[in-house]
Write a protein that holds these residues in place. Structure first.
Motif, PDB file in Angstrom:
ATOM      1  N   CYS A 127      67.685  76.596 -13.756  1.00  0.00           N
ATOM      2  CA  CYS A 127      66.783  75.561 -13.252  1.00  0.00           C
ATOM      3  C   CYS A 127      67.525  74.284 -12.869  1.00  0.00           C
ATOM      4  O   CYS A 127      66.946  73.383 -12.272  1.00  0.00           O
ATOM      5  CB  CYS A 127      65.726  75.251 -14.303  1.00  0.00           C
ATOM      6  SG  CYS A 127      66.453  74.685 -15.864  1.00  0.00           S
TER       7      CYS A 127
ATOM      8  N   CYS B  47      68.632  72.765 -20.659  1.00  0.00           N
ATOM      9  CA  CYS B  47      68.437  74.210 -20.705  1.00  0.00           C
ATOM     10  C   CYS B  47      69.808  74.902 -20.905  1.00  0.00           C
ATOM     11  O   CYS B  47      69.942  75.806 -21.728  1.00  0.00           O
ATOM     12  CB  CYS B  47      67.813  74.655 -19.389  1.00  0.00           C
ATOM     13  SG  CYS B  47      66.695  76.024 -19.540  1.00  0.00           S
TER      14      CYS B  47
ATOM     15  N   CYS C 173      64.662  80.618 -13.761  1.00  0.00           N
ATOM     16  CA  CYS C 173      65.717  80.307 -14.730  1.00  0.00           C
ATOM     17  C   CYS C 173      65.715  81.338 -15.865  1.00  0.00           C
ATOM     18  O   CYS C 173      64.659  81.733 -16.359  1.00  0.00           O
ATOM     19  CB  CYS C 173      65.485  78.900 -15.291  1.00  0.00           C
ATOM     20  SG  CYS C 173      66.628  78.441 -16.611  1.00  0.00           S
TER      21      CYS C 173
ATOM     22  N   CYS D  89      64.106  79.204 -19.164  1.00  0.00           N
ATOM     23  CA  CYS D  89      62.816  78.503 -19.225  1.00  0.00           C
ATOM     24  C   CYS D  89      61.788  79.060 -18.250  1.00  0.00           C
ATOM     25  O   CYS D  89      60.617  78.716 -18.335  1.00  0.00           O
ATOM     26  CB  CYS D  89      63.011  77.008 -18.965  1.00  0.00           C
ATOM     27  SG  CYS D  89      63.552  76.660 -17.287  1.00  0.00           S
TER      28      CYS D  89
ATOM     29  N   ARG E  70      61.336  78.325 -15.257  1.00  0.00           N
ATOM     30  CA  ARG E  70      61.041  77.476 -14.100  1.00  0.00           C
ATOM     31  C   ARG E  70      61.803  77.989 -12.878  1.00  0.00           C
ATOM     32  O   ARG E  70      62.678  78.854 -13.010  1.00  0.00           O
ATOM     33  CB  ARG E  70      61.472  76.027 -14.390  1.00  0.00           C
ATOM     34  CG  ARG E  70      60.517  75.280 -15.320  1.00  0.00           C
ATOM     35  CD  ARG E  70      61.017  73.868 -15.591  1.00  0.00           C
ATOM     36  NE  ARG E  70      62.148  73.867 -16.503  1.00  0.00           N
ATOM     37  CZ  ARG E  70      62.824  72.768 -16.855  1.00  0.00           C
ATOM     38  NH1 ARG E  70      62.526  71.597 -16.328  1.00  0.00           N
ATOM     39  NH2 ARG E  70      63.838  72.843 -17.710  1.00  0.00           N
TER      40      ARG E  70
HETATM   41 ZN   LIG Z   1      65.905  76.396 -17.341  1.00  0.00          ZN
END
Ligand SMILES: [Zn+2]
Length: 489
Positions: free
Chosen positions: A438, A443, A472, A475, A477
């Motif tokens: 991401c 992260c 990602c 996460c 995203r």
């Molecule tokens: Zn991430």
């Protein structure tokens, strides 16, 4: 010379195997000073050949060698904020000299940006003085707590290129060019395939604008950062007042790059190519390319075989004259050592090709060539031995790269991996994992914390997957860049 005890296998304990190979192949030895190493002739011979090849490549791209001092005034390190933060914890400091306390302590260079750019500031006045393209071959000291022969030592040998340019784009082009030189060298000479790309901010060199790296996958599926090239922007130029009169008038700060590879590459070579018998050295870097082992029982046979060995050597040297510098040959005529023991020893030491030469072979005007990489045997006529050896060495060089690349690809995972599976993989056999990221440093840090894996590089286009990852790894995203993850040395 070598004892007959079998090496620990790579499968049983890769790290123990590595240490044993380095010691028993006589590449390096431990020193009386903790964390330092002694590089022995078999290891130094590899380094010398690496130096020679790289030095030619640096000169072919317009660089000149120079030498700067080992000692740097302590205040220099403090002039670039990130740089001091990055290096201060591992710096060795000299406080006394000639029996007196020094007015200003000196640091032993951990890298030479500061002293080199302070000198560049003296030498550069106008845009006409640019670009300035310098390399130095040197030793540096970094006070590491956990050390490994070749991979991480208090003192190591390296080269560091340092350049100054008039514009950002020229510096960027230089940083990219030298990354390409490294990757060509690593594949062409070391037969070690690498992925190139950009480091994330968390992994970037202290004081750089951007860091690029060559990353290789070792046989234990951990990554080795094999070389780095930095676009330093104007950070050091501003810290050291490295200015020039611009073409259109006015003073401007120069743009710098630095780039380096070290004796760590010898460790990388061992972990890329070594097997349970010892090290395997690619022919282009081998201190000895061919060893001839004469086989005989009686004195009479001995004379005959050694004469034939000399003839072979002469043939090879004749061939070498046609292709200068190609062949490095050794005849192992030691008495009181059995041929089998000699084979064992040369295999351990990684000589890429050996010729077994016995009475029956000589009667048939032939010798038997045995490859170190595949251990395949091939009888060759003594009439054409020059050609045959040269061709086989070239073949070995190519095959070693292909084998290393196949192994890396077999241990690379592209996308479609859940975070749980990724964690298991990093705790288990390891891999290069290509996955979406991401772009959030938090992260990245969390993944490192939980799995000890880091983003090795955001790969250059030629290494990226055909289909860009959508999300990602951690996460979920949207992914902003494909990243290559691994645990690393
Ligand atoms: Zn991430």
């Amino acid at each position: 010379m070598a004892d007959d005890k079998k090496l620990t296998t790579r499968e049983a304990d890769f790290s123990a195997w590595y240490n044993e190979v380095v010691l028993r192949a006589e590449l390096a030895d431990y020193s009386p000073v903790r964390g330092c190493m002694v590089i022995r002739p078999n290891g130094y011979g590899i380094w010398e050949r690496m130096q020679r090849a790289l030095d030619d490549m640096f000169k072919a791209t317009g660089h000149e060698n120079a030498y700067f001092p080992l000692f740097i005034p302590e205040s220099f390190l403090h002039k670039e904020a990130e740089h001091v933060e990055g290096f201060a914890p591992e710096v060795a400091v000299v406080t006394h000299g000639g029996g007196k306390k020094l007015e200003e302590p000196l640091i032993v260079r951990p890298t030479s940006e500061t002293i080199i750019y302070s000198m560049f500031a003296k030498w550069v006045q106008s845009y006409r003085d640019l670009p300035l393209l310098i390399n130095q071959w040197a030793n540096v000291v970094r006070w590491e707590m956990r050390t490994r022969l070749f991979l991480r030592t208090l003192e190591f040998l390296w080269q560091e290129g340092h350049t100054a340019h008039a514009t950002h784009d020229e510096a960027e082009e230089e940083a990219r060019q030298m990354l390409g030189v490294y990757s060509d060298f690593m594949e062409g000479h070391m037969a070690m395939p690498v992925i190139t790309g950009l480091k994330t901010n968390a992994e970037r060199f202290a004081g750089a604008l951007r860091t690029y790296a060559c990353e290789a996958l070792m046989q234990d599926n951990k990554a080795l950062q094999a070389g780095t090239s930095h676009n330093l922007g104007q950070n050091f130029a501003k810290a050291f007042d490295l200015k020039f009169q611009a073409e259109h008038g006015g003073q401007e700060f120069a743009w710098n790059t630095s780039w380096g590879v070290s004796t760590r590459l010898v460790g990388g070579l061992v972990m890329t190519h070594g097997d349970d018998v010892g090290v395997r050295i690619p022919p282009l870097l081998a201190p000895t390319e061919l060893v001839i082992v004469p086989i005989y029982k009686s004195d009479d046979e001995r004379t005959r075989i050694l004469e034939a060995a000399d003839r072979v050597e002469q043939k090879l040297l004749d061939w070498e004259r046609r292709d200068p510098g190609r062949l490095r040959i050794h005849i192992d005529d030691r008495e009181g050592v059995k041929p089998g023991a000699k084979y064992y020893e040369w295999e351990l030491r990684g000589v890429p090709l050996r010729m077994e030469l016995g009475p029956r072979d000589v009667d048939n005007n032939q010798g038997v060539l045995v490859r170190r990489d595949t251990r395949a045997k091939k009888p060759v006529s003594l009439d054409t031995v020059g050609e045959d050896v040269a061709e086989l060495l070239m073949r070995i060089q190519e095959d070693m790269l292909i084998a290393a690349r196949d192994r890396r690809e077999a241990n690379s995972v592209r996308h479609k991996i859940s975070y749980d599976d990724f964690k298991d993989l990093m705790e288990g056999k390891g891999a290069f994992v290509y996955a979406g990221w991401c772009g959030d440093a938090a992260c990245e840090a969390q993944i490192k914390e939980e799995t000890k894996a880091t983003i090795r590089v955001l790969p250059d286009e030629e290494f990226r997957s055909a289909e860009a990852p959508a999300t990602c790894l951690k996460c979920g995203r949207a992914s902003t860049a494909e990243a290559v993850w691994a645990r690393a040395y």
